[in-house]
Each structure stands twice: as C-alpha cells, then as structure tokens.
Design a protein around this motif. Structure first.
Motif, mmCIF file in Angstrom:
data_model
loop_
_atom_site.group_PDB
_atom_site.id
_atom_site.type_symbol
_atom_site.label_atom_id
_atom_site.label_comp_id
_atom_site.label_asym_id
_atom_site.label_seq_id
_atom_site.Cartn_x
_atom_site.Cartn_y
_atom_site.Cartn_z
ATOM 1 N N THR A 1 8.220 0.565 -6.342
ATOM 2 C CA THR A 1 7.901 0.937 -7.624
ATOM 3 C C THR A 1 5.819 1.359 -8.293
ATOM 4 O O THR A 1 5.414 1.314 -7.332
ATOM 5 C CB THR A 1 8.145 0.137 -9.233
ATOM 6 N N THR B 1 4.071 1.356 -9.833
ATOM 7 C CA THR B 1 3.333 -0.042 -10.391
ATOM 8 C C THR B 1 2.857 -0.851 -9.406
ATOM 9 O O THR B 1 1.932 -1.437 -9.211
ATOM 10 C CB THR B 1 4.019 -1.366 -11.610
ATOM 11 N N GLU C 1 0.331 0.926 -7.434
ATOM 12 C CA GLU C 1 -1.265 1.226 -8.689
ATOM 13 C C GLU C 1 -1.452 -0.178 -7.635
ATOM 14 O O GLU C 1 -3.206 -0.480 -7.743
ATOM 15 C CB GLU C 1 -0.320 0.887 -9.592
ATOM 16 N N ARG C 2 -0.849 -1.168 -7.804
ATOM 17 C CA ARG C 2 -1.574 -2.801 -7.654
ATOM 18 C C ARG C 2 -1.970 -3.210 -6.575
ATOM 19 O O ARG C 2 -2.917 -3.910 -5.892
ATOM 20 C CB ARG C 2 -0.378 -4.065 -7.982
ATOM 21 N N GLY D 1 7.584 3.221 -14.306
ATOM 22 C CA GLY D 1 5.982 2.438 -14.256
ATOM 23 C C GLY D 1 4.879 3.756 -13.498
ATOM 24 O O GLY D 1 5.696 5.003 -14.029
ATOM 25 N N THR D 2 3.600 3.379 -13.654
ATOM 26 C CA THR D 2 2.842 4.959 -13.539
ATOM 27 C C THR D 2 2.230 4.622 -12.473
ATOM 28 O O THR D 2 1.767 3.447 -12.246
ATOM 29 C CB THR D 2 2.223 4.802 -15.030
#
Length: 143
Positions: free
Chosen positions: A78, A80, A83-84, A114-115
């Motif tokens: 994803t 997200t 991003e993580r 997510g973004t």
C-alpha cells in the motif's frame, strides 16, 4: 558385541497370525472373516468411496471453487507502507528486507490505499493506475 550375537529387543518380534489352520488355533473355519458376503471372499472388495450402488458423496456434491497456486508469489504493497519505509528508491529487495512482502514474492504491485507525501521512485515494481497517479502527484516516479 559380535554380528552373530545381535538380537532384536525383547517384544520387538512376534509370531504372525496364522488364520484358517483349524479349530484349535481359534481362527479356523471362517478365519476371522465372519459369514458370507463380499468381505468374506478372496479378492472381493469395493473401491474407495463406493456406497453399494448409491450415488457416492463425491459425485452428489457440486464441483466448486479453484485456488491458484501461483497467487502465493504475488504481493501487494500500500501507499501507507511506502510512506512508512521512508526510502527514496524502492525495489523488490528493499521491500523483502523491510518485511513488507513475503520472501518468496516474485511480483509486487503498489495499490492505492492510504496517502503518500514524500517522493518515491519504484524500480521493478508495478502500480495500479490510482497508485501511479498518487506517487507522481507526490513527486515520485514509477519506472
């Protein structure tokens, strides 16, 4: 210890049951097979799942479902997760080392869930149309 003195452990070997050898053996006459019928006769038995001519269960039930064996080699990531990770360049090896995908994964695809705020460059990883738009909007690129 010598080769000619080796013996099996006590109780490891026992005499074979000899059936049909007279009344005194306890297994004479019908030899433990009961009386008459298919199971009492030599060579007479049925195939696995046979129900005496009744339509067997495996044929009464409908055929349904299929589970592809190649699905275990596919993985999803994803936005997200990207991003993580906090990496500028993401490839298959980086995802495996981070534990984001399974070690046996061969095909990885990014999905729009997510973004994403930081720019990320994908190398050798696919992305859905929505995920690709989100990555490029954040300043990243899909190679």
């Amino acid at each position: 210890m010598e080769l000619n003195s080796i013996k099996p452990a006590e109780g490891a070997r026992h005499a074979k049951r000899r059936v049909g050898r007279g009344i005194g053996s306890g297994l004479g006459k019908t030899a433990g097979r009961g009386h008459k019928g298919q199971k009492s006769r030599a060579g007479g038995y049925h195939k696995v799942g046979f129900e005496g001519g009744q339509m067997p269960l495996q044929r009464r039930l409908p055929k349904r479902g299929f589970k592809s064996q190649s699905l275990k080699f596919n993985a999803e990531v994803t936005l997200t997760t990207l991003e993580r990770l906090g990496l500028a360049e993401v490839d298959m090896l980086a995802l495996k080392q981070a534990g984001a995908v399974n070690a046996i994964a061969k095909v990885v695809k990014v999905i729009k869930s997510g973004t994403l705020t930081r720019p990320v460059k994908l190398i050798g990883i696919g992305a859905t149309a929505g995920a690709k738009a989100a990555i490029e909007a954040a300043g990243g690129q899909v190679a």
